[in-house]
Design a protein around this motif. Structure first.
Motif, PDB file in Angstrom:
ATOM      1  N   THR A  16     -59.908 -26.533  24.819  1.00  0.00           N
ATOM      2  CA  THR A  16     -58.889 -26.407  23.779  1.00  0.00           C
ATOM      3  C   THR A  16     -57.812 -27.466  23.958  1.00  0.00           C
ATOM      4  O   THR A  16     -57.812 -28.245  24.903  1.00  0.00           O
ATOM      5  CB  THR A  16     -58.241 -25.020  23.810  1.00  0.00           C
ATOM      6  N   HIS A  17     -56.856 -27.405  23.079  1.00  0.00           N
ATOM      7  CA  HIS A  17     -55.746 -28.346  23.085  1.00  0.00           C
ATOM      8  C   HIS A  17     -54.536 -27.804  23.840  1.00  0.00           C
ATOM      9  O   HIS A  17     -53.469 -28.413  23.803  1.00  0.00           O
ATOM     10  CB  HIS A  17     -55.340 -28.658  21.645  1.00  0.00           C
ATOM     11  N   PHE A  18     -54.694 -26.678  24.526  1.00  0.00           N
ATOM     12  CA  PHE A  18     -53.561 -25.994  25.135  1.00  0.00           C
ATOM     13  C   PHE A  18     -53.683 -25.972  26.655  1.00  0.00           C
ATOM     14  O   PHE A  18     -54.707 -25.559  27.197  1.00  0.00           O
ATOM     15  CB  PHE A  18     -53.459 -24.564  24.607  1.00  0.00           C
TER      16      PHE A  18
ATOM     17  N   LEU B 182     -54.397 -15.408  28.570  1.00  0.00           N
ATOM     18  CA  LEU B 182     -53.630 -16.044  27.492  1.00  0.00           C
ATOM     19  C   LEU B 182     -54.513 -16.951  26.647  1.00  0.00           C
ATOM     20  O   LEU B 182     -54.235 -17.170  25.467  1.00  0.00           O
ATOM     21  CB  LEU B 182     -52.469 -16.837  28.106  1.00  0.00           C
ATOM     22  N   GLY B 183     -55.580 -17.487  27.242  1.00  0.00           N
ATOM     23  CA  GLY B 183     -56.471 -18.385  26.522  1.00  0.00           C
ATOM     24  C   GLY B 183     -56.338 -19.836  26.927  1.00  0.00           C
ATOM     25  O   GLY B 183     -56.970 -20.715  26.337  1.00  0.00           O
ATOM     26  N   ILE B 184     -55.527 -20.098  27.931  1.00  0.00           N
ATOM     27  CA  ILE B 184     -55.330 -21.461  28.431  1.00  0.00           C
ATOM     28  C   ILE B 184     -56.655 -22.010  28.969  1.00  0.00           C
ATOM     29  O   ILE B 184     -57.412 -21.301  29.614  1.00  0.00           O
ATOM     30  CB  ILE B 184     -54.266 -21.476  29.538  1.00  0.00           C
ATOM     31  N   GLN B 185     -56.902 -23.309  28.720  1.00  0.00           N
ATOM     32  CA  GLN B 185     -58.126 -23.914  29.234  1.00  0.00           C
ATOM     33  C   GLN B 185     -57.883 -25.204  29.999  1.00  0.00           C
ATOM     34  O   GLN B 185     -58.809 -25.803  30.530  1.00  0.00           O
ATOM     35  CB  GLN B 185     -59.126 -24.159  28.104  1.00  0.00           C
TER      36      GLN B 185
ATOM     37  N   GLY C  67     -50.929 -36.426  15.839  1.00  0.00           N
ATOM     38  CA  GLY C  67     -52.046 -36.951  16.605  1.00  0.00           C
ATOM     39  C   GLY C  67     -52.067 -36.540  18.063  1.00  0.00           C
ATOM     40  O   GLY C  67     -52.940 -36.987  18.814  1.00  0.00           O
ATOM     41  N   THR C  68     -51.123 -35.699  18.496  1.00  0.00           N
ATOM     42  CA  THR C  68     -51.129 -35.228  19.878  1.00  0.00           C
ATOM     43  C   THR C  68     -52.383 -34.409  20.134  1.00  0.00           C
ATOM     44  O   THR C  68     -52.726 -33.528  19.340  1.00  0.00           O
ATOM     45  CB  THR C  68     -49.882 -34.380  20.160  1.00  0.00           C
ATOM     46  N   ASP C  69     -53.041 -34.687  21.247  1.00  0.00           N
ATOM     47  CA  ASP C  69     -54.299 -33.989  21.539  1.00  0.00           C
ATOM     48  C   ASP C  69     -54.078 -32.737  22.367  1.00  0.00           C
ATOM     49  O   ASP C  69     -54.717 -31.712  22.126  1.00  0.00           O
ATOM     50  CB  ASP C  69     -55.262 -34.921  22.269  1.00  0.00           C
ATOM     51  N   LYS C  70     -53.180 -32.795  23.362  1.00  0.00           N
ATOM     52  CA  LYS C  70     -52.970 -31.644  24.225  1.00  0.00           C
ATOM     53  C   LYS C  70     -51.493 -31.487  24.542  1.00  0.00           C
ATOM     54  O   LYS C  70     -50.771 -32.467  24.708  1.00  0.00           O
ATOM     55  CB  LYS C  70     -53.762 -31.771  25.528  1.00  0.00           C
ATOM     56  N   LEU C  71     -51.085 -30.215  24.661  1.00  0.00           N
ATOM     57  CA  LEU C  71     -49.730 -29.892  25.093  1.00  0.00           C
ATOM     58  C   LEU C  71     -49.815 -28.869  26.214  1.00  0.00           C
ATOM     59  O   LEU C  71     -50.563 -27.901  26.125  1.00  0.00           O
ATOM     60  CB  LEU C  71     -48.886 -29.335  23.938  1.00  0.00           C
TER      61      LEU C  71
ATOM     62  N   ASN D 144     -59.461 -24.537  19.133  1.00  0.00           N
ATOM     63  CA  ASN D 144     -60.493 -25.582  19.092  1.00  0.00           C
ATOM     64  C   ASN D 144     -60.476 -26.360  17.780  1.00  0.00           C
ATOM     65  O   ASN D 144     -61.521 -26.789  17.295  1.00  0.00           O
ATOM     66  CB  ASN D 144     -61.879 -24.956  19.302  1.00  0.00           C
ATOM     67  N   PHE D 145     -59.289 -26.551  17.205  1.00  0.00           N
ATOM     68  CA  PHE D 145     -59.247 -27.275  15.933  1.00  0.00           C
ATOM     69  C   PHE D 145     -59.806 -28.682  16.097  1.00  0.00           C
ATOM     70  O   PHE D 145     -59.731 -29.293  17.166  1.00  0.00           O
ATOM     71  CB  PHE D 145     -57.831 -27.298  15.356  1.00  0.00           C
TER      72      PHE D 145
END
Length: 407
Positions: A30-32, A47-50, A290-294, A337-338
């Motif tokens: 994911t992006h998170f 939480l769903g963090i990957q 355009g940020t991929d991950k935060l 997963n956008f």
């Protein structure tokens, strides 16, 4: 012990010591992301963090200039991270007391490595150990680690630990790190050290080392947002503008996001609900640029964390999940997963996901049935869901997530 038993034991030992080449994982991460997952790996997973961001200090694995590398401590951390399924970004800290003593005698700050050759050896050995290519890999490595960050916030001089780097010195460190990472693992990606906000002095430090040609020595551009600066895009917009000034077009990650709220928070003071709303808006706008991950800074407090980190946690010191926790969980569920994101207006964004389009909307009423259909699933930032007639949907200042319902 019989000869057959002995052979069996030796075979098992061989399996543990031998690490064959490892394939990258099939599922797209994911992006998170999150820092400090070690505080509670299970809670981070729930939480769903990957993605996890971990710190590797030089002196953790090499205790003297002539000493061998001892990896057991960091190996243990990597095993925990991979057991819970997280991808890992490793931030390299270029400090060992025995090295600093060579050229920073009596100083109370941490400067560049004194022996750059030994530092290079350390970087190359670390990358080789975790790249999953079957050569000198960590025993038990489950999947490759391919993302490396060259230090952290080198312009930070006003908070401990105190650093003393010039832009030229950081450029040289970045170049050395990049070259050794790529030497050991050509497919690995390098991030430049996260920029500690967009205050003018930190902007100037960034500009100074970019002007030296630093863009050639990182694959992913890296910015931080720590409760100050551009709340709207979490510093991504001004950071992207600076990169543009130097003709740098790179993927962008925000490897620290920290928003304070509640008692003890600094200016601007935010309630938990206000922080949750700003969190979703900031992530949404950052993704649209355009940020991929935060990476959020902290899930739960730990005794060693400073007060400003504790008041930014998603779960408070009593174990209560705050409004920001539920906002993060809802974002991950809906947008995790956008594949693409499109800005439709200043307060309406369309994310394409494997499950279909998801819209993030605020300050909007009277949605178009032509665009959304007659009925939609509406989810607020706390995760509450309801089905509504499209014409009846109203979004106030707090964002909502809208998913068209196929009739």
């Amino acid at each position: 012990m019989s000869i057959l038993t002995l052979l069996g034991v030796l075979f098992l030992i061989g399996l543990l010591l031998y690490s064959p080449p490892i394939s990258a994982r099939e599922a797209p991460p994911t992006h998170f992301g999150l820092l400090e997952t070690w505080v509670d790996f299970q809670a981070a997973r729930e939480l769903g963090i990957q993605w996890d961001r971990g710190h590797l200090e030089w002196d953790m694995v090499q205790k003297s200039a002539r000493g061998d590398f001892t990896w057991w401590e960091f190996d243990s951390y990597v095993r925990d991270v991979q057991r819970y399924g997280f991808e890992l970004l490793i931030t390299i800290f270029p400090f060992a007391p025995w090295d600093q003593a060579e050229c920073h005698v009596g100083e109370r700050v941490l400067g560049p490595p004194c022996n750059m050759d030994l530092y290079r050896n350390f970087v190359k050995a670390a990358v080789e150990r975790y790249d999953g290519d079957g050569e000198e890999d960590m025993p038990g490595l489950r999947y490759p680690i391919h993302h490396w960050e060259a230090f952290n916030e080198p312009s930070m001089k006003d908070l401990p630990p105190f650093y003393d780097f010039t832009p030229q010195e950081y450029f040289e460190l970045l170049k050395a790190t990049y070259e050794e990472v790529k030497s050991a693992c050509p497919q690995c990606k390098v991030l430049q050290a996260g920029v500690a906000g967009i205050e003018l002095d930190r902007q100037q430090f960034l500009r100074d080392y970019l002007a030296l040609g630093a863009g050639k020595y990182f694959d992913i551009a890296n910015i931080h947002f720590i409760h100050s600066g551009d709340f709207e895009t979490l510093n991504v917009k001004p950071f992207k503008d600076i990169l543009h000034d130097y003709s740098i077009e790179k993927p962008i990650w925000v490897t620290e996001v920290q928003i304070e709220s509640g008692p003890g928070a600094h200016y601007p003071y935010l309630t938990d609900n206000e922080a949750a709303s700003l969190l979703v808006k900031g992530y949404t706008r950052a993704f649209s640029l355009g940020t991929d991950k935060l990476f959020y800074v902290v899930l739960k407090p730990a005794p060693e964390f400073p007060p400003n980190v504790i008041v930014s946690s998603l779960i408070d010191s009593r174990g209560r999940k705050r409004a920001t926790y539920f906002a993060m969980k809802t974002m991950i569920k809906k947008l995790g997963n956008f594949t693409t994101v499109e800005k439709l207006s200043e307060s309406q964004f369309k994310f394409e996901t494997p499950q279909g389009p998801v819209y993030v909307v605020w300050n909007c009423s009277g949605l178009s049935e032509e665009q959304f259909g007659k009925r939609v699933l509406v989810t607020d930032i706390s995760g509450e869901e309801k089905i509504e007639e499209t014409k009846d949907v109203k979004a106030g200042d707090d964002p909502i997530f809208i998913e068209p319902i196929k009739e």
